[in-house]
Write a protein that holds these residues in place. Structure first.
Motif, short mmCIF file in Angstrom:
data_model
loop_
_atom_site.label_atom_id
_atom_site.label_comp_id
_atom_site.label_asym_id
_atom_site.label_seq_id
_atom_site.Cartn_x
_atom_site.Cartn_y
_atom_site.Cartn_z
N LEU C 18 11.93 -15.64 4.96
CA LEU C 18 11.44 -14.08 5.19
C LEU C 18 10.25 -13.87 4.44
O LEU C 18 9.40 -13.09 5.42
N LYS C 103 22.56 -7.42 6.08
CA LYS C 103 22.44 -8.71 6.64
C LYS C 103 23.30 -9.23 7.70
O LYS C 103 24.31 -8.67 7.65
N PRO C 104 22.93 -9.88 8.60
CA PRO C 104 21.46 -10.41 9.11
C PRO C 104 20.57 -9.32 9.32
O PRO C 104 21.06 -8.35 9.93
N LEU C 105 19.27 -9.75 9.05
CA LEU C 105 18.26 -8.59 9.06
C LEU C 105 17.54 -8.70 10.43
O LEU C 105 17.29 -9.53 10.81
N ALA C 106 17.63 -7.53 10.83
CA ALA C 106 16.50 -7.39 12.07
C ALA C 106 15.09 -7.02 11.56
O ALA C 106 15.00 -6.11 11.21
N LEU C 107 14.15 -7.98 12.06
CA LEU C 107 13.04 -7.77 10.97
C LEU C 107 12.35 -6.57 11.45
O LEU C 107 11.43 -6.03 10.78
#
Lengths: 589, 228, 130
Positions: C18, C103-107
């Motif tokens: 990240l 999480k999971p992360l959407a950027l």
């Protein structure tokens, strides 16, 4: 013996594992029986004792009047009869044979006698040979020969004689008073006077009827001398066996020929051949008591019936309530146990779900970065240095994704295995596998809370036949508890060196021993006492308080034992001992 | 089927799907890797168009990976929801639950089982959340039973679950959409059903919805008596 | 000026990747693998925004958040968790965090949130200065 009874009762009253109708039926029967017994027995005893006592008293009470009556009558009759004899005896001694053989004189004497004393009927003079040489009276009895008659013989022997009652020549009941006289000149003669029995009868039967007593005279053979209201007229047979005779009044309880119960007082009258009888039917005296008694009996029976009825109803209700509440409890526990199991799966599912998220996050970022790099790469053209650098980076990233995927697969594999095996029952297992698996599930949680999970498994652990799912549940509960104990104050209070250690070893005579040791907050002796009780929990608002209770039940059903040692602020050790082969017969939990 | 089995089934189903997702990720990443390696080998070619095409391919693969990850995340969230419903974290499980979320979770969790009988599960959208005063786990159980009913007669149909209300009673509207086996499924669902796997104290029933031929209403109420 | 972001997460691979992605987009990320390390980093330099993972061993996410806020009350914190919503642990996490992401992360979502957080902090800061 008492101990056995106590044990039996305790067994009936304890919480059962399964509800069976028979158990409650027998419980009901026993309780009703006990209650009835305890109520009725003293009642009966009391009744019987009272009855016996009262009867005895009554008898005594009945004796006295009869006794008194007999004595009084005896006294009165002896007096009367004695006087009769004395009168004649006086005459016999006042006059000589010569005087009396003169008939006019005899007549005068007799008339004087009759005027003073009622009842004399006739008078006769009997000489030595037994011939009645002089007679005065209403019958033609002069010159009758009495030689050889028993009465004459008696008189000659005893001097004075009172006969029993008889009909004789005269045709009605009378007695004879005879006195024998031996003069100085050697003359022996007998004065003979007959008397009727009216006065006798009067004296005898005057008082009796007032007291329901039949007073009468009999002779030694049981022939009535006076009229008896119970047995008939004079000279009939009494019909009752003669009691043993004594001058002393004796009261006896007798059953006569007709089956009547009688109180009989008897005594002899001195100077006569009479026996005085005072007879009182017992039935009359008893009748009032019998009446009352039958009423009381009715009340007693009614009372007993009522006791039995009420006992049955009450005990029935009580045992039904007990049964209902037992059933509810068993059902509730079964449900609780199910929920416990449920939250185990749930807990694991949650754990796995969380765990899977992390690798997914990683995959996501790496893929994202890879794309970023590619975007940059295509933008900047394929300058060889940068290009190869990016490509290398790309490659590494994709490698990273692949290995992360492996990691995630491992996690899912574990959960699948667990779910699949939840249903299996008795199998041959390696206990080290189960322990390792269990610790694997809780590893993340332990790491999160800063507690180190350790394993100390012996080398030579044998196989064990048991229920995999249940063993997992037990170990999950124990290790989970240990974790909670160590991390009790929140992860900030967890000291370095905090651990939970699971050890396992095998002892030939004992079995497989699994111990869960922690150096957490420990438990006071007070808590230890209640640790296996249901709904007992030291975790403020978490948990149902059923963990150890259910664990205890499972361990026992698997044929094992569970022991807890603990010291406050030092830590705890929980030991579970399991047999290699489970018991055939269900174990008493 | 008791609660244990219900949970276990749904979990197993979900986890299998998760593994599929991971398989997809692996394959897509692998493909991207292969292409990248291939491209590295051909670095010397300096073929701009070809490279960018390959780059596009790699990007596409990686987008695939990310989509898969999103699906995985949704599935994981559904598993977590069910775990909570089953009392995993010690919280009270008998409180009210969000029907919409429960339906969505069910759809995700049972997707694999549905595929096995060629059924498709769709979630209907609602404008506002619908809350029912019943434990989430019971709702899941009743949905699973309805699903089993359809599967038992051959599946091959599309079912849509939407949270809703009938006569002020909260419940789930079940629509039987198209599919080769539609008639059969309608036949088995018609006639009011009292669902038999509810735990003590709860009653669930599937009733036809007014006049519409292919719509049903699944209701769940607390009851005093045990209906088993 | 590049925004300084402090990333606090124990999952090394995740946070490293990240960071790299943020760097590519012009941020200046720094990394701490634990709450302890984070506090040390904070003492050394104050970042513009913090991204904090709640599920961590050792010092918990809640603890770290609390200490962090003690140090820099106005520092915006974006919290990451594995579940749908912030667990109510009674610590009032919701009050202290600027936002919560899963999480999971959407950027893209993270980037938007970072920008918003920094803007909000700037507004607050303006309000404070007399």
């Amino acid at each position: 013996m008492l101990g056995a009874i106590q044990k039996y009762f305790a067994h009936l009253l304890e919480l059962p594992d399964a509800i069976s109708q028979n158990r409650y039926r027998s419980l009901r029967k026993i309780m009703v029986l006990s209650m009835v017994l305890v109520s009725v027995a003293p009642l009966l005893i009391l009744s019987l004792v009272s009855n016996a006592q009262y009867m005895r008293t009554l008898e005594r009470e009945m004796e006295s009047p009869v006794y008194a009556m007999a004595r009084k009558s005896q006294a009165a009759l002896e007096l009367y009869l004695g006087e009769r004899i004395s009168t004649v005896s006086f005459l016999a001694h006042a006059y000589s044979f010569a005087d009396l053989s003169d008939e006019p004189r005899l007549n005068r004497i007799f008339l004087s006698l009759k005027s003073e004393f009622q009842g004399f009927v006739d008078m006769g003079l009997v000489d030595t040979d037994g011939r009645q040489v002089a007679y005065v009276g209403p019958y033609k009895l002069k010159g009758v020969d009495y030689a050889g008659e028993p009465w004459l013989r008696e008189t000659e022997m005893q001097g004075r004689y009172l006969s029993t009652v008889f009909l004789g020549y005269r045709g009605y009941p009378h007695m004879v008073v005879a006195v024998h006289r031996l003069e100085e000149n050697g003359m022996s003669w007998t004065l003979r006077v007959a008397t009727d029995t009216l006065r006798l009868q009067q004296i005898v039967s005057v008082v009796g009827p007032e007291h329901d007593t039949d007073v009468f005279l009999v002779d030694k053979d049981g022939v009535l001398q006076t009229d008896s209201s119970l047995y008939g007229k004079a000279l009939e047979s009494m019909g009752m066996d003669m009691p043993p005779q004594s001058h002393e009044t004796v009261v006896r309880r007798v059953t006569d020929a007709q089956g009547r119960q009688l109180m009989v007082a008897s005594c002899t009258l001195t100077g006569t051949e009479f026996v005085l009888m005072a007879v009182k039917p017992v039935a009359d005296a008893i009748r009032p008591w019998k009446l009352v008694r039958s009423e009381l009996l009715l009340v007693l029976c009614g009372g007993i019936a009522l006791i039995v009825l009420v006992s049955r109803i009450l005990m029935g209700q009580l045992v039904n309530r007990l049964q209902a509440s037992d059933e509810r409890r068993v059902a509730a526990f079964a449900q609780m146990e199910h929920s416990q199991k449920l939250s185990s799966i749930g807990r694991l599912a949650a754990g796995v779900a969380h765990e899977v998220n992390n690798p997914l996050a990683v995959i996501n970022e790496k893929a994202g970065l890879a794309m970023d790099l590619l975007a940059l790469d295509s933008g900047s053209g394929n300058g060889s240095d940068n290009g190869s650098q990016y490509r290398k980076r790309l490659h590494d990233l994709l490698e990273g994704i692949a290995s992360t995927v492996e990691r995630a697969r491992g996690i899912t594999h574990r959960l699948l295995g667990f779910a699949r095996r939840m249903e299996a029952n008795r199998q041959t297992l390696h206990i080290e596998e189960i322990i390792t698996e269990t610790l694997g599930f809780l590893e993340r949680e332990a790491v999160n809370r800063g507690v180190s999970l350790e394993m100390e498994l012996a080398e030579d652990l044998p196989e064990i036949v048991s229920d995999r799912g249940q063993l997992q549940q037990v170990f999950l509960n124990l290790v989970g508890n240990a974790l909670d104990a160590v991390a009790a104050g929140g992860s900030s209070t967890v000291s370095a060196g905090a651990f939970v250690r699971v050890g396992c070893r095998y002892e030939e005579d004992t079995g497989i021993i699994v111990s869960v040791t922690d150096n957490g907050k420990g438990m006071s002796p007070e808590v230890l006492k209640h640790i296996f009780e249901p709904f007992y929990s030291t975790k403020a608002d978490k948990g149902t308080g059923l963990g150890m209770f259910i664990t205890y039940g499972i361990v026992r059903r698997l044929g094992g034992e569970i022991h807890v040692e603990s010291e406050e602020s030092r830590g705890s050790v929980v030991r579970v001992i399991l047999p290699q082969v489970p018991p055939e017969v269900p174990v008493e939990v | 089927m008791n609660e244990n089995q219900c949970m276990a089934r749904l979990l197993a189903s979900a986890v299998h799907d998760m593994r599929n997702i991971l398989a997809i990720v692996r394959e897509s990443a692998g493909l991207a890797q292969d292409i990248a390696a291939f491209a590295a080998g051909q670095k010397a070619a300096k073929d701009g168009a070809g490279l960018s095409a390959r780059g596009d391919r790699i990007v596409a693969s990686l987008e695939e990976v990310q989509r898969a990850v999103q699906q995985g995340a949704a599935l994981s969230e559904a598993m977590d929801y069910m775990a909570q419903a089953g009392g995993a974290d010690g919280r009270n499980t008998s409180g009210p639950c969000d029907l919409t979320r429960t339906c969505r979770s069910f759809q995700l969790l049972a997707a694999r089982q549905a595929r096995a009988v060629q059924m498709v599960l769709i979630n209907g959208e609602t404008e506002e959340p619908v809350w029912i005063n019943a434990p989430a786990l019971n709702v899941l159980r009743s949905l699973l039973e309805v699903f089993d009913l359809c599967a038992a007669v051959g599946g091959q149909v599309t079912l849509r679950f939407t949270a809703g209300r009938l006569h002020k009673q909260e419940g789930i509207v079940v629509d039987v959409l198209d599919g080769p086996n539609r008639e059969m499924v309608l036949a088995v669902l018609t006639g009011a059903h009292v669902l038999s796997t509810m735990p003590f104290g709860w009653k669930a029933a599937l009733m036809p919805w007014r006049d519409t031929g292919s719509r049903y209403f699944l209701s769940l109420v607390a009851s005093e008596t045990d209906n088993q | 000026m590049a925004l300084r972001v402090l990333l606090i997460d124990d999952e090394n691979e995740f946070v490293d990747t990240l960071a790299e992605r943020l760097e590519l987009r012009g941020y200046k990320p720094s990394i701490a693998y634990s709450g302890q390390a984070a506090l040390q980093a904070l003492r050394a330099e104050k970042p513009d925004v913090v991204v904090l993972d709640m599920l961590m061993p050792g010092m918990s996410g809640e603890e770290t958040l609390r200490r962090l806020k003690n140090m820099y009350p106005n520092l915006p914190v974006i919290v990451l968790s594995g579940h749908g919503m912030v667990q109510d642990d009674g610590v009032g996490t919701a009050d202290q965090a600027f936002a919560c992401l899963t999480k999971p992360l959407a950027l893209s979502a993270l980037l938007e949130t970072l920008a918003a957080a920094v803007r909000a902090a700037a507004v607050d800061a303006e309000g404070d200065t007399p």
